[in-house]
Design an enzyme around this catalytic site. Sequence first.
Site, PDB file in Angstrom:
ATOM      1  N   SER A 129      54.194  17.133 -14.614  1.00 31.76           N
ATOM      2  CA  SER A 129      52.970  18.232 -13.869  1.00 31.76           C
ATOM      3  C   SER A 129      54.051  18.944 -12.454  1.00 31.76           C
ATOM      4  O   SER A 129      54.787  19.630 -12.613  1.00 31.76           O
ATOM      5  CB  SER A 129      52.127  16.349 -13.196  1.00 31.76           C
ATOM      6  OG  SER A 129      51.339  17.209 -12.505  1.00 31.76           O
ATOM      7  N   ASP A 158      45.532  17.943 -22.255  1.00 31.26           N
ATOM      8  CA  ASP A 158      45.262  18.178 -21.391  1.00 31.26           C
ATOM      9  C   ASP A 158      44.635  18.799 -20.338  1.00 31.26           C
ATOM     10  O   ASP A 158      44.580  19.901 -19.652  1.00 31.26           O
ATOM     11  CB  ASP A 158      47.055  18.168 -20.354  1.00 31.26           C
ATOM     12  CG  ASP A 158      47.419  17.724 -18.998  1.00 31.26           C
ATOM     13  OD1 ASP A 158      46.199  17.300 -18.781  1.00 31.26           O
ATOM     14  OD2 ASP A 158      48.313  17.721 -18.556  1.00 31.26           O
ATOM     15  N   HIS A 186      47.366  14.431 -19.980  1.00 37.52           N
ATOM     16  CA  HIS A 186      48.095  14.362 -18.591  1.00 37.52           C
ATOM     17  C   HIS A 186      49.195  13.124 -18.685  1.00 37.52           C
ATOM     18  O   HIS A 186      48.172  12.267 -17.703  1.00 37.52           O
ATOM     19  CB  HIS A 186      47.291  14.692 -17.296  1.00 37.52           C
ATOM     20  CG  HIS A 186      48.207  15.357 -16.273  1.00 37.52           C
ATOM     21  ND1 HIS A 186      48.724  16.324 -16.085  1.00 37.52           N
ATOM     22  CD2 HIS A 186      48.930  14.686 -15.174  1.00 37.52           C
ATOM     23  CE1 HIS A 186      49.526  16.265 -15.045  1.00 37.52           C
ATOM     24  NE2 HIS A 186      49.510  15.831 -14.769  1.00 37.52           N
TER      25      HIS A 186
END
Length: 195
Positions: free
Chosen positions: A72, A139, A177
């Site tokens: 991320s 995601d 994610h």
Amino acid sequence: VSRSPCFRPERRVSMNQGMLRPSWFDIFQLPPHPSEFDASQISSSIAFIEDLILAQAHQGIDTRRVFLVGFSQGAALALMVGLTTLNDLGGIISLSGWLPPAYRKVSAQDTSLSILANFEIAHHIRTHVPGAMVSWDADAEIPLSYGREAVEFMQRLSGTSTPSNGVFLRTYVGLQHSINDQELADIAAFLRQGL
């Protein structure tokens, strides 16, 4: 193989109502808006990672055995360090990451970057920064299109588009994610190949 501790400084994060959170830079929303760019904290975080790389080099570790791996925000930071570092790295693995459009724009508009400098950046990525952009397809926080844009930008700079010689995108069906076992196996294979 030396392992640096996993570390992120705590910062106030706008998306979390200004609460202190582990974060490389401030973020206002997910997915990040294309205009979001916390230049001060990003610069500070890039410098921190560069210091970690130099610490490894001072311990006698060849920086070509150093891999930047992030998830991320950490993935975005790994890509930004990869574009700016003067060190020869083993590679970059960006998991559910992106390259902020404002960062790309700042890089492209930097008047100190002459044509020669752009050529040198491209040469550096092509010859010194083997990259793996490991990605996802489901995601909602960091959409796949963000990963594709980052890979295309780095491929344009480097002039490469195949996994054997440059930056590439790998997707995992249904991955949100998070990280899954196949992704971890592919990361391990990439690291074994690079080490």
